[in-house]
Scaffold this motif. Structure first.
Motif, PDB file in Angstrom:
ATOM      1  N   UNK A 183      37.226  24.040  43.417  1.00  0.00           N
ATOM      2  CA  UNK A 183      36.000  23.537  44.042  1.00  0.00           C
ATOM      3  C   UNK A 183      35.324  24.618  44.866  1.00  0.00           C
ATOM      4  N   UNK A 184      36.118  25.417  45.552  1.00  0.00           N
ATOM      5  CA  UNK A 184      35.547  26.494  46.360  1.00  0.00           C
ATOM      6  C   UNK A 184      34.977  27.603  45.484  1.00  0.00           C
ATOM      7  N   UNK A 185      35.594  27.868  44.349  1.00  0.00           N
ATOM      8  CA  UNK A 185      35.121  28.938  43.477  1.00  0.00           C
ATOM      9  C   UNK A 185      33.812  28.580  42.779  1.00  0.00           C
ATOM     10  N   UNK A 186      33.661  27.344  42.358  1.00  0.00           N
ATOM     11  CA  UNK A 186      32.435  26.968  41.635  1.00  0.00           C
ATOM     12  C   UNK A 186      31.422  26.282  42.546  1.00  0.00           C
ATOM     13  N   UNK A 201      21.473  28.109  47.073  1.00  0.00           N
ATOM     14  CA  UNK A 201      22.754  28.490  46.496  1.00  0.00           C
ATOM     15  C   UNK A 201      23.461  29.424  47.456  1.00  0.00           C
ATOM     16  N   UNK A 202      24.760  29.279  47.582  1.00  0.00           N
ATOM     17  CA  UNK A 202      25.501  30.151  48.478  1.00  0.00           C
ATOM     18  C   UNK A 202      25.366  31.612  48.061  1.00  0.00           C
ATOM     19  N   UNK A 203      25.487  32.481  49.031  1.00  0.00           N
ATOM     20  CA  UNK A 203      25.318  33.914  48.782  1.00  0.00           C
ATOM     21  C   UNK A 203      26.372  34.414  47.808  1.00  0.00           C
ATOM     22  N   UNK A 204      25.941  35.225  46.874  1.00  0.00           N
ATOM     23  CA  UNK A 204      26.837  35.843  45.926  1.00  0.00           C
ATOM     24  C   UNK A 204      26.863  37.332  46.234  1.00  0.00           C
ATOM     25  N   UNK A 205      28.062  37.871  46.354  1.00  0.00           N
ATOM     26  CA  UNK A 205      28.160  39.298  46.617  1.00  0.00           C
ATOM     27  C   UNK A 205      27.796  40.059  45.353  1.00  0.00           C
TER      28      UNK A 205
END
Length: 158
Positions: A41-44, A137-141
């Protein structure tokens, strides 16, 4: 014969301790929820909600502000309470959280704090716990890790 009586007082507590250790280790799932499910759940990011998704929810929900700041003015929420992160495991607060019907939505301006709270509540067995994020959307590095090659520690002399 006297030595056997003295050994009885030593062996009995050791046997009780061994039984307690075996009972504790026999339970492979110390956490109430499956850890793999929480990691997925945290990864997606299936545990994240936007403000728009929150307002479109049909089921009942309660927003729990665990941060140090108030809810932003842009987020118009009627069903909300404030529980500081440090007090989330208090008996009174856990009773409030267990009585919530529907989804439990966590909010804090600090992503690390709200993520920690989500993990704690998830592992305590709370169902339908989500995180409210204000951005879409959450920040993507997007930067590749590159070690610093200017520091050459092997060349330093002590």
């Amino acid at each position: 014969m006297n030595k056997l009586k003295n050994l009885k007082f030593i062996i009995l507590p050791l046997v009780i301790l061994l039984i307690l250790v075996l009972v504790r280790n026999a339970d492979r799932h110390i956490f109430r929820s499956d850890v793999k499910t929480a990691v997925e759940a945290a990864q997606i990011n299936s545990n994240w909600l936007t403000a728009e998704q929150l307002h479109q929810m049909k089921s009942p929900w309660l927003v729990v502000n665990i941060g140090s700041s108030d809810l932003p003015d842009s987020l118009h929420v009627e069903n909300s309470i404030r529980i500081p992160f440090g007090n989330i495991l208090d008996d009174v607060n856990q009773k409030i959280l267990t009585e919530v019907k529907g989804n439990l939505i966590l909010f804090a301006s600090d992503r690390a704090t709200v993520s920690k709270a989500w993990i704690i509540l998830n592992q305590l067995g709370f169902k339908n716990v989500k995180i409210l994020g204000l951005e879409e959307s959450p920040e993507v590095l997007k930067y590749k890790f590159q070690p610093d090659t200017t520091a050459r520690l092997e060349l330093d002399s002590i």
